[in-house]
Design a protein around this motif. Structure first.
Motif, mmCIF file in Angstrom:
data_model
loop_
_atom_site.group_PDB
_atom_site.id
_atom_site.type_symbol
_atom_site.label_atom_id
_atom_site.label_comp_id
_atom_site.label_asym_id
_atom_site.label_seq_id
_atom_site.Cartn_x
_atom_site.Cartn_y
_atom_site.Cartn_z
ATOM 1 N N ARG A 155 43.308 48.345 29.074
ATOM 2 C CA ARG A 155 42.567 48.586 30.312
ATOM 3 C C ARG A 155 41.297 49.653 30.189
ATOM 4 N NH1 ARG A 155 46.651 49.841 34.908
ATOM 5 N NH2 ARG A 155 44.866 49.959 36.222
ATOM 6 N N TYR B 259 42.507 43.911 29.820
ATOM 7 C CA TYR B 259 42.275 42.925 28.779
ATOM 8 C C TYR B 259 43.435 42.515 28.098
ATOM 9 C CZ TYR B 259 37.491 45.221 29.201
ATOM 10 O OH TYR B 259 36.528 45.508 29.572
ATOM 11 N N GLU C 73 40.196 36.365 36.424
ATOM 12 C CA GLU C 73 40.307 36.313 34.787
ATOM 13 C C GLU C 73 39.435 35.462 34.411
ATOM 14 O OE1 GLU C 73 44.451 35.812 36.661
ATOM 15 O OE2 GLU C 73 42.449 35.063 37.192
ATOM 16 N N LYS D 8 35.532 50.388 34.435
ATOM 17 C CA LYS D 8 35.342 49.090 34.721
ATOM 18 C C LYS D 8 36.239 48.068 35.428
ATOM 19 C CE LYS D 8 32.550 48.654 30.179
ATOM 20 N NZ LYS D 8 32.381 47.770 29.046
ATOM 21 N N CYS E 210 46.826 37.085 35.656
ATOM 22 C CA CYS E 210 46.912 38.639 35.891
ATOM 23 C C CYS E 210 47.559 38.941 37.234
ATOM 24 C CB CYS E 210 45.813 39.417 35.538
ATOM 25 S SG CYS E 210 44.311 39.315 36.208
ATOM 26 N N THR F 33 38.808 46.678 34.716
ATOM 27 C CA THR F 33 39.372 45.471 34.121
ATOM 28 C C THR F 33 40.323 45.745 33.255
ATOM 29 O OG1 THR F 33 36.880 44.717 34.139
ATOM 30 C CG2 THR F 33 38.342 43.849 32.489
ATOM 31 N N SER G 252 40.064 38.619 29.815
ATOM 32 C CA SER G 252 39.811 39.693 30.974
ATOM 33 C C SER G 252 40.100 39.643 32.419
ATOM 34 C CB SER G 252 38.194 39.953 30.905
ATOM 35 O OG SER G 252 37.754 40.301 29.765
ATOM 36 N N CYS G 253 40.707 40.462 32.931
ATOM 37 C CA CYS G 253 40.861 40.414 34.421
ATOM 38 C C CYS G 253 40.233 41.472 34.940
ATOM 39 C CB CYS G 253 42.369 40.416 34.533
ATOM 40 S SG CYS G 253 42.987 40.661 36.324
ATOM 41 N N ALA G 254 39.332 41.052 36.007
ATOM 42 C CA ALA G 254 38.348 41.897 36.517
ATOM 43 C C ALA G 254 38.706 42.365 37.891
ATOM 44 C CB ALA G 254 36.963 41.623 36.754
ATOM 45 N N SER H 112 38.579 43.950 42.044
ATOM 46 C CA SER H 112 37.507 44.471 42.903
ATOM 47 C C SER H 112 38.377 44.624 44.385
ATOM 48 C CB SER H 112 36.453 43.494 43.155
ATOM 49 O OG SER H 112 36.728 42.130 43.633
ATOM 50 N N LEU I 162 41.549 39.617 41.939
ATOM 51 C CA LEU I 162 41.476 39.607 40.547
ATOM 52 C C LEU I 162 40.782 38.234 40.141
ATOM 53 C CD1 LEU I 162 45.363 40.553 40.151
ATOM 54 C CD2 LEU I 162 43.150 42.156 40.071
#
Length: 118
Positions: free
Chosen positions: A72, A80, A6, A76, A96, A78, A21-23, A25, A4
């Motif tokens: 969310r 938010y 941010e 993506k 996050c 992600t 944002s918290c992406a 992967s 994660l």
């Protein structure tokens, strides 16, 4: 394993807005429940907002209700956090986390600093 990251923190005046944002992967994002937390200097980390895997269920700590919105985008990967009407006392590191279907926390982000000036 999920990672994660941010972003979106910064310096804002009281009454202003930021969107964090918290992406994610590394694994499927769709099944994860996501949460936002914050920790101010010298204080315990506290829950801010959460959202279930579909986005159909959200929760907030009382102090941010009506001002913050968690959402969310599973396409993506992600999540938010839209923060409006920010207050100086909300200055903190915002992080996050992700929980799996068993409710077990499987990852935390490194956090992003939010500073609200008076």
């Amino acid at each position: 394993q999920v990672r994660l990251v941010e972003s979106g923190g910064g310096l804002v005046q009281a009454g202003g807005s930021l969107r964090l944002s918290c992406a994610a992967s590394g694994r499927s994002f769709t099944g994860l429940t996501m949460g936002w937390f914050r920790q101010a200097p010298g204080k315990e980390r506290e829950f801010v907002a959460g959202i279930n895997w579909s986005g159909g269920s959200t929760s907030y700590t009382d102090s941010v209700k009506g001002r913050f919105t968690v959402s969310r985008d599973n396409a993506k990967a992600t999540v938010y956090l839209q923060m409006n009407s920010l207050k100086p006392e909300e200055t903190a590191v915002y992080s996050c986390n992700a929980r799996n279907s068993l409710g077990i926390v499987i990852a935390w982000g490194q956090g992003t600093q939010v500073t609200v000036s008076s």
